[in-house]
Design an enzyme around this catalytic site. Structure first.
Site, PDB file in Angstrom:
ATOM      1  N   ARG A  95       0.814  -1.238   0.000  1.00 42.17           N
ATOM      2  CA  ARG A  95       0.000   0.000   0.000  1.00 42.17           C
ATOM      3  C   ARG A  95       0.839   1.276   0.000  1.00 42.17           C
ATOM      4  NH1 ARG A  95      -3.316  -3.031   3.620  1.00 42.17           N
ATOM      5  NH2 ARG A  95      -4.982  -3.947   2.376  1.00 42.17           N
ATOM      6  N   LYS A 144       5.075  11.939 -10.774  1.00 37.41           N
ATOM      7  CA  LYS A 144       4.327  11.106 -11.729  1.00 37.41           C
ATOM      8  C   LYS A 144       4.981   9.739 -11.848  1.00 37.41           C
ATOM      9  CE  LYS A 144       2.307  14.513 -14.823  1.00 37.41           C
ATOM     10  NZ  LYS A 144       2.318  15.055 -16.189  1.00 37.41           N
ATOM     11  N   GLU A 199      13.805  19.242 -23.110  1.00 38.47           N
ATOM     12  CA  GLU A 199      12.926  19.677 -22.009  1.00 38.47           C
ATOM     13  C   GLU A 199      13.485  20.933 -21.335  1.00 38.47           C
ATOM     14  OE1 GLU A 199       9.943  18.501 -21.369  1.00 38.47           O
ATOM     15  OE2 GLU A 199       9.924  16.412 -22.056  1.00 38.47           O
ATOM     16  N   LYS A 232      10.564  24.374 -12.695  1.00 36.80           N
ATOM     17  CA  LYS A 232       9.533  23.334 -12.577  1.00 36.80           C
ATOM     18  C   LYS A 232       8.936  23.372 -11.168  1.00 36.80           C
ATOM     19  CE  LYS A 232       8.143  18.661 -13.536  1.00 36.80           C
ATOM     20  NZ  LYS A 232       8.336  17.368 -14.148  1.00 36.80           N
ATOM     21  N   GLU A 247      -3.317  27.615  -8.263  1.00 37.58           N
ATOM     22  CA  GLU A 247      -3.825  28.046  -9.569  1.00 37.58           C
ATOM     23  C   GLU A 247      -3.910  26.841 -10.472  1.00 37.58           C
ATOM     24  OE1 GLU A 247      -1.819  31.452 -11.909  1.00 37.58           O
ATOM     25  OE2 GLU A 247      -0.871  31.280  -9.960  1.00 37.58           O
ATOM     26  N   ARG A 287       0.251  24.041 -14.421  1.00 34.44           N
ATOM     27  CA  ARG A 287       1.088  22.916 -14.814  1.00 34.44           C
ATOM     28  C   ARG A 287       1.095  22.686 -16.328  1.00 34.44           C
ATOM     29  NH1 ARG A 287       2.884  17.633 -12.549  1.00 34.44           N
ATOM     30  NH2 ARG A 287       2.986  17.936 -10.316  1.00 34.44           N
ATOM     31  N   ASN A 304       3.488  21.619 -20.635  1.00 32.75           N
ATOM     32  CA  ASN A 304       3.029  20.863 -21.788  1.00 32.75           C
ATOM     33  C   ASN A 304       3.309  21.561 -23.122  1.00 32.75           C
ATOM     34  OD1 ASN A 304       1.927  18.310 -21.805  1.00 32.75           O
ATOM     35  ND2 ASN A 304      -0.003  19.091 -22.652  1.00 32.75           N
ATOM     36  N   HIS A 363       4.162  19.731 -26.315  1.00 31.61           N
ATOM     37  CA  HIS A 363       3.760  18.345 -26.062  1.00 31.61           C
ATOM     38  C   HIS A 363       2.443  17.942 -26.738  1.00 31.61           C
ATOM     39  CE1 HIS A 363       7.066  18.369 -23.279  1.00 31.61           C
ATOM     40  NE2 HIS A 363       6.827  17.134 -22.862  1.00 31.61           N
ATOM     41  N   HIS A 395       3.470  14.774 -28.361  1.00 28.99           N
ATOM     42  CA  HIS A 395       2.905  13.468 -27.993  1.00 28.99           C
ATOM     43  C   HIS A 395       2.225  12.799 -29.180  1.00 28.99           C
ATOM     44  CE1 HIS A 395       2.713  14.333 -23.399  1.00 28.99           C
ATOM     45  NE2 HIS A 395       3.730  13.548 -23.691  1.00 28.99           N
ATOM     46  N   HIS A 421      11.295  10.720 -27.021  1.00 30.38           N
ATOM     47  CA  HIS A 421      10.425  11.793 -26.535  1.00 30.38           C
ATOM     48  C   HIS A 421      10.984  13.193 -26.853  1.00 30.38           C
ATOM     49  CE1 HIS A 421       7.412  13.646 -23.980  1.00 30.38           C
ATOM     50  NE2 HIS A 421       8.366  14.283 -23.322  1.00 30.38           N
TER      51      HIS A 421
END
Ligand code: ADP
Ligand code: ZN
Length: 366
Positions: free
Chosen positions: A122, A144, A186, A228, A238, A242, A246, A249, A253, A265
């Site tokens: 868990r 993430k 990036e 970041k 706000e 985030r 992107n 992207h 993507h 990527h």
């Protein structure tokens, strides 16, 4: 470089420190001894990194008697099956809740190991030791985790914040050039959306960066992480900020998917940066000269920014429409006002763009 740099990620739920230095193993050992005393330590890595650094690990972390688990390298192993294999190995050795896991590798290892840590018993503690530039500035920060499926990348996963991140620039010395450039994409992205000074620094110091000059690298890595950090911390209030991350992207993507994930990527994102800068020009937000500056910076790092004529824009647009970030099947884009500043309106950070403009941006030679 003497002292290490410490950046604190603050969060309502769980904050954590990021250390940047060039010999972090002693720090890792100290951090675990102070904060996770008597826990068992598991290190998850991939076969390439293991063969390069197994001796270093066993020398520097021997007091912790870590259990080293290595999986084959590459995105194709970032799967539910690999997650199960790692879990079974830990279960077999009776690793309990009192375990701390070290994700030692690039983005693949970070995402996969983060996912393992978030569900094992868990949820157990994890620290990240990113070894690729991409993982240092991007994927190891923000919590993430995830794995890929045949339906797409990162569709199964969790948010699981690490206890700490340790960035050691020495790992970049063995990193293949292609992987280094992959991470530069990036860094350039975040400079374009959020910090003109960083953009200009990269413009002026491209040679030093490509030569991996230590202080230059340290500065761009530190600055990218600070930017970041600001974005993810402010996003807690706000909601939506985030999305800045992107930029490049939406197209990137879709292009990654279109190329059946055969293109890395960062090399899809660099094309995305070019297309989305063009969209910013076509919608009369960004000056053409600024777009040219962006494209020439990508060129300095051999980052692809042209879209071949044989690419079918309609197909890519169709892929964009089913992306998880679309609203009502309409692709949304982060739009630049100028280098270092994006367009915002009524708390929106991304915008619907008419299909003919998207198409034109893909088709127009840069
Ligand atoms: P990313 O960080 O871009 O998501 P991966 O985790 O797939 O990518 O790592 C990219 C490749 O680089 C893998 O083959 C991995 O084994 C290799 N790699 C990672 N870190 C290093 C390093 N410091 N030195 C050499 N190779 C590395
Ligand atoms: Zn990205």
């Amino acid at each position: 470089m003497g002292e290490e740099i410490r950046i604190e990620i603050e969060s309502k739920n769980k904050g954590y420190p990021i250390f940047i230095g060039n010999s972090t193993s002693a720090l890792i050992q100290k951090f675990i001894e102070e904060n996770h005393k008597n826990k068992k330590v598991g290190i998850i890595t991939d076969d390439n990194i293991k063969s390069l650094y197994e001796n270093t690990i066993s020398k520097s972390l021997n007091h912790l008697s870590p259990y080293l688990i290595s999986i084959p390298a590459g995105e194709k192993n970032k799967t539910r099956e690999t997650k199960e294999r790692i879990e079974d190995m830990l279960l077999e050795k009776k690793y309990s809740r009192d375990t701390i896991i070290i994700a030692f590798g690039g983005g693949v290892i970070g995402d996969l190991t983060g996912f393992v840590a978030s569900t094992y018993n868990r949820g157990i503690s994890i620290i990240h030791v990113p070894t690729t530039l991409l993982a240092m500035v991007d994927s190891s920060i923000g919590g993430k985790t995830g794995v890929d499926t045949k339906y797409g990348k990162n569709l199964i996963g969790t948010i699981h914040q690490p206890d700490a991140v340790f960035i050691d620039l020495n790992f970049l010395n063995s990193l293949p050039k292609e992987e280094f450039l992959n991470g530069m994409s990036e860094i350039i992205k975040i400079a374009i959306t959020s910090d003109k000074e960083l953009f200009e620094f990269i413009e002026k110091n491209s040679k030093e960066i490509l030569e991996k000059e230590e202080n230059t690298l340290l500065y761009i890595i530190k600055r990218s992480i600070e930017l970041k950090k600001e974005i993810i911390e402010r996003d807690e209030e706000e909601s939506g900020l985030r999305q800045t991350l992107n930029f490049g992207h939406t197209f990137g993507h879709a292009f990654e998917n279109y190329s059946e994930y055969k293109i890395k990527h960062g090399f899809c994102i660099s094309r995305g940066i070019a297309v989305e800068s063009k969209i910013s020009v076509l919608t009369e937000n960004l000056k053409r000269e600024e777009e040219k500056r962006i494209v020439s910076l990508l060129d300095k790092f051999s980052l692809p920014n042209k879209i071949n004529e044989d690419i079918n824009p309609n197909k890519i647009i169709d892929i964009m429409k089913v992306d998880k970030k679309t609203r009502n099947q309409k692709p949304r884009f982060v739009i630049l006002k100028e280098i270092g500043r994006i367009k915002t309106k009524n708390k929106d950070f991304s915008f619907e763009i008419k299909e003919d403009i998207i198409k034109k941006a893909i088709e127009t030679p840069k």
